[in-house]
Motif scaffolding. Structure first.
Motif, PDB file in Angstrom:
ATOM      1  N   ARG A   9       0.759  -1.047  -0.092  1.00 10.74           N
ATOM      2  CA  ARG A   9       0.026   0.041   0.093  1.00 10.74           C
ATOM      3  C   ARG A   9       0.812   1.247   0.021  1.00 10.74           C
ATOM      4  NH1 ARG A   9      -2.923  -0.213   5.878  1.00 10.74           N
ATOM      5  NH2 ARG A   9      -4.231  -1.791   4.584  1.00 10.74           N
ATOM      6  N   GLN A  10       2.178   1.171   0.236  1.00 10.73           N
ATOM      7  CA  GLN A  10       2.953   2.364   0.411  1.00 10.73           C
ATOM      8  C   GLN A  10       3.778   2.442  -0.969  1.00 10.73           C
ATOM      9  OE1 GLN A  10       5.094   1.096   3.811  1.00 10.73           O
ATOM     10  NE2 GLN A  10       4.658   3.044   5.010  1.00 10.73           N
ATOM     11  N   LEU A  11       3.618   1.526  -1.786  1.00 14.53           N
ATOM     12  CA  LEU A  11       4.470   1.557  -3.184  1.00 14.53           C
ATOM     13  C   LEU A  11       4.297   3.024  -3.919  1.00 14.53           C
ATOM     14  CD1 LEU A  11       3.767  -1.956  -4.663  1.00 14.53           C
ATOM     15  CD2 LEU A  11       6.046  -0.729  -4.006  1.00 14.53           C
ATOM     16  N   ALA A  14       6.820   5.026  -2.306  1.00 17.55           N
ATOM     17  CA  ALA A  14       8.104   4.473  -2.839  1.00 17.55           C
ATOM     18  C   ALA A  14       8.711   4.914  -4.024  1.00 17.55           C
ATOM     19  CB  ALA A  14       8.274   3.159  -2.489  1.00 17.55           C
ATOM     20  N   LEU A  15       7.519   4.992  -4.899  1.00 18.93           N
ATOM     21  CA  LEU A  15       7.886   5.296  -6.608  1.00 18.93           C
ATOM     22  C   LEU A  15       8.142   6.883  -6.488  1.00 18.93           C
ATOM     23  CD1 LEU A  15       5.469   3.135  -8.178  1.00 18.93           C
ATOM     24  CD2 LEU A  15       7.725   2.660  -7.800  1.00 18.93           C
ATOM     25  N   ALA A  16       7.329   7.746  -5.748  1.00 16.91           N
ATOM     26  CA  ALA A  16       7.546   8.871  -5.792  1.00 16.91           C
ATOM     27  C   ALA A  16       8.963   9.333  -5.246  1.00 16.91           C
ATOM     28  CB  ALA A  16       6.512   9.769  -4.919  1.00 16.91           C
ATOM     29  N   LEU A  17       9.209   8.572  -4.013  1.00 10.70           N
ATOM     30  CA  LEU A  17      10.656   8.752  -3.731  1.00 10.70           C
ATOM     31  C   LEU A  17      11.802   8.397  -4.290  1.00 10.70           C
ATOM     32  CD1 LEU A  17      12.851   9.267  -1.006  1.00 10.70           C
ATOM     33  CD2 LEU A  17      12.391   6.561  -0.682  1.00 10.70           C
ATOM     34  N   GLY A  18      11.595   7.380  -5.174  1.00  7.95           N
ATOM     35  CA  GLY A  18      12.416   6.986  -6.140  1.00  7.95           C
ATOM     36  C   GLY A  18      12.758   8.039  -7.323  1.00  7.95           C
ATOM     37  N   ASP A  19      11.610   8.637  -7.924  1.00  4.47           N
ATOM     38  CA  ASP A  19      11.740   9.338  -9.038  1.00  4.47           C
ATOM     39  C   ASP A  19      12.359  10.713  -8.565  1.00  4.47           C
ATOM     40  OD1 ASP A  19      10.555   7.550 -10.382  1.00  4.47           O
ATOM     41  OD2 ASP A  19       8.376   8.503 -10.366  1.00  4.47           O
ATOM     42  N   SER A  20      12.132  10.983  -7.246  1.00  6.15           N
ATOM     43  CA  SER A  20      12.816  12.291  -6.708  1.00  6.15           C
ATOM     44  C   SER A  20      14.499  12.236  -6.565  1.00  6.15           C
ATOM     45  CB  SER A  20      12.229  12.767  -5.415  1.00  6.15           C
ATOM     46  OG  SER A  20      12.567  11.967  -4.219  1.00  6.15           O
ATOM     47  N   PHE A  21      14.713  10.955  -6.088  1.00  6.82           N
ATOM     48  CA  PHE A  21      16.083  10.538  -6.007  1.00  6.82           C
ATOM     49  C   PHE A  21      16.769  10.467  -7.409  1.00  6.82           C
ATOM     50  CE2 PHE A  21      19.594   7.265  -6.185  1.00  6.82           C
ATOM     51  CZ  PHE A  21      20.120   7.921  -5.061  1.00  6.82           C
ATOM     52  N   ARG A  22      16.126   9.717  -8.396  1.00  4.53           N
ATOM     53  CA  ARG A  22      16.518   9.574  -9.574  1.00  4.53           C
ATOM     54  C   ARG A  22      16.686  11.081 -10.752  1.00  4.53           C
ATOM     55  NH1 ARG A  22      13.867   5.580 -13.722  1.00  4.53           N
ATOM     56  NH2 ARG A  22      12.040   7.464 -13.563  1.00  4.53           N
ATOM     57  N   HIS A  23      15.687  11.957 -10.233  1.00  5.21           N
ATOM     58  CA  HIS A  23      15.636  13.157 -10.957  1.00  5.21           C
ATOM     59  C   HIS A  23      16.960  13.980 -10.522  1.00  5.21           C
ATOM     60  CE1 HIS A  23      14.214  16.802 -12.496  1.00  5.21           C
ATOM     61  NE2 HIS A  23      14.260  17.546 -11.347  1.00  5.21           N
ATOM     62  N   LEU A  24      17.251  14.029  -9.123  1.00  7.02           N
ATOM     63  CA  LEU A  24      18.394  14.797  -8.688  1.00  7.02           C
ATOM     64  C   LEU A  24      19.936  14.301  -8.906  1.00  7.02           C
ATOM     65  CD1 LEU A  24      16.527  15.936  -5.571  1.00  7.02           C
ATOM     66  CD2 LEU A  24      17.311  17.612  -7.381  1.00  7.02           C
ATOM     67  N   SER A  25      19.708  13.013  -9.205  1.00  3.65           N
ATOM     68  CA  SER A  25      20.938  12.114  -9.293  1.00  3.65           C
ATOM     69  C   SER A  25      21.781  12.445 -10.891  1.00  3.65           C
ATOM     70  CB  SER A  25      20.653  10.771  -9.496  1.00  3.65           C
ATOM     71  OG  SER A  25      20.307  10.387  -7.993  1.00  3.65           O
ATOM     72  N   ILE A  36      13.804  -1.033  -3.937  1.00  5.49           N
ATOM     73  CA  ILE A  36      12.547  -0.912  -3.118  1.00  5.49           C
ATOM     74  C   ILE A  36      12.660  -2.362  -2.109  1.00  5.49           C
ATOM     75  CG2 ILE A  36      10.135  -0.924  -2.809  1.00  5.49           C
ATOM     76  CD1 ILE A  36      10.194   0.692  -5.160  1.00  5.49           C
ATOM     77  N   GLY A  37      12.610  -2.522  -1.005  1.00  2.00           N
ATOM     78  CA  GLY A  37      12.542  -3.526  -0.251  1.00  2.00           C
ATOM     79  C   GLY A  37      11.130  -3.628   0.294  1.00  2.00           C
ATOM     80  N   LEU A  38      10.467  -4.898  -0.145  1.00  5.00           N
ATOM     81  CA  LEU A  38       9.186  -5.032  -0.014  1.00  5.00           C
ATOM     82  C   LEU A  38       8.945  -5.945   1.365  1.00  5.00           C
ATOM     83  CD1 LEU A  38       6.437  -4.672  -1.335  1.00  5.00           C
ATOM     84  CD2 LEU A  38       6.552  -6.641  -2.343  1.00  5.00           C
ATOM     85  N   GLU A 295      -3.231   1.045  -2.363  1.00  7.57           N
ATOM     86  CA  GLU A 295      -3.637   1.552  -0.933  1.00  7.57           C
ATOM     87  C   GLU A 295      -4.657   0.753  -0.207  1.00  7.57           C
ATOM     88  OE1 GLU A 295      -3.954   3.123  -3.810  1.00  7.57           O
ATOM     89  OE2 GLU A 295      -2.862   5.116  -3.730  1.00  7.57           O
ATOM     90  N   SER A 296      -5.320  -0.068  -0.757  1.00  9.11           N
ATOM     91  CA  SER A 296      -6.314  -0.750  -0.131  1.00  9.11           C
ATOM     92  C   SER A 296      -5.890  -2.240   0.198  1.00  9.11           C
ATOM     93  CB  SER A 296      -7.512  -0.916  -1.002  1.00  9.11           C
ATOM     94  OG  SER A 296      -7.468  -1.823  -1.994  1.00  9.11           O
TER      95      SER A 296
END
Length: 337
Positions: A9-11, A14-25, A36-38, A295-296
């Protein structure tokens, strides 16, 4: 390398976090790998979901017997915390070419350049961020004593450099949290993060970061004014003035029942328009991902029920009963022969 740990449900977070990281890398020294550790059962992933980032499932790290035992004793929140050092060790093992690792909670968004993080990590075993960097100086909640219950340092952001000292740190931490990641203030436990109080003492070259632009969050916003200058967000605080915002943790802001501060009294988001602007942008980012009903989906591991956040008269009644109980505990009852 960036590692986050989440349930299904938090994916989206997690994707938004990864995209923000990749955008700034974008710099040569930056590491664009996102893992992503599931901490969940991948069998529950909906049909059609494809992650742009590799998934490392907890089933790959624990035997079925150990996994079932860990799941049976913890809530899903505690379960993820109990597995965090295990995921970090596995990430270093899976990607031997990576010598630096950032762990970030799914609710975090990177806003500024990552260069300073890599620079500080070049000479550190680990980087940790304190919840607050000055005494609140009032009687509002949460107070300093409460941070002694949940920990002085947030486990939502950590960074590690591959080394023998880091291996020693992660092994010690894993040994502590695997069986003692409960949220139980009465016996001195609070997930994986209360143990972090020992880390700057037990291990060499652990740097405590007081930079005001690092890990801006609900718990430290009262001490950190934020303003926008052009396209740059600037943060002031005890650690410096007008410093670039590096990353922000939206835990407890996007979902008020999330985290340890659902009843905090020191901040009203409606009185911080700059935070509302950042939060609105974050919500738009989350809504941009395909809605597959993630989310559900109930977490597959962590069989114990999560505590219910009480609000309104229920919360007031609970506080009154707690005060009454403490009063009764202090009343002297004479012994009758």
């Amino acid at each position: 390398m960036l590692l986050t740990i989440c349930t299904i449900r938090q994916l989206p977070q997690a994707l938004a976090l990864g995209d923000s990281f990749r955008h700034l890398s974008t710099q040569v020294t930056d590491k664009p790998l996102v893992l992503i550790g599931l901490a969940d059962d991948p069998a529950h992933l909906p049909a059609g979901f494809v992650s742009p980032y590799p998934l490392l499932a907890i089933q790959e790290l624990l035997t079925p017997t150990a996994l079932e035992a860990l799941s049976a004793k913890y809530t899903s929140t505690e379960f993820a915390a109990a597995c965090k050092p295990l995921f970090i060790k596995a990430a270093f093992k899976r990607f031997p070419q990576e010598d630096k690792l950032i762990y970030a909670d799914p609710a975090i968004q990177f806003v500024g350049s990552l260069a300073l993080i890599w620079e500080k990590l070049a000479t550190a075993t680990a980087l940790i961020t304190p919840f607050i960097t000055k005494s609140p100086g009032d009687l509002l909640w949460p107070d300093e004593k409460f941070f002694q219950n949940v920990g002085l340092y947030s486990a939502d952001f950590l960074a590690f450099r591959r080394s023998a000292e880091t291996d020693r740190l992660l092994s010690w931490w894993d040994d502590r949290v695997r069986e003692r990641a409960f949220i139980d203030f009465c016996i001195g436990l609070c997930l994986d993060q209360l143990w972090l109080m020992h880390v700057p003492v037990f291990f060499r070259d652990v740097h405590v970061i007081r930079h005001p632009g690092w890990h801006v969050a609900l718990w430290n916003l009262p001490e950190r004014p934020i303003r926008k200058e052009g396209n740059t967000w600037l943060v002031s605080g005890p650690g410096g003035n007008n410093q670039p915002l590096q990353f922000i943790n939206f835990k407890g802001m996007e979902n008020a029942d999330e985290g340890f501060f659902p009843h905090q009294q020191r901040l009203q988001l409606s009185q911080r328009p700059e935070i509302e602007t950042l939060l609105t942008s974050y919500r738009q980012t989350l809504h941009s991902y395909p809605n597959l009903g993630l989310e559900s989906i109930k977490p597959g591991y962590g069989k114990q029920p999560e505590p219910v956040v009480l609000r309104g008269w229920r919360h007031a009644a609970k506080q009154s009963l707690q005060r009454l109980t403490r009063f009764i505990d202090r009343v002297h009852i004479p012994v009758v022969n």
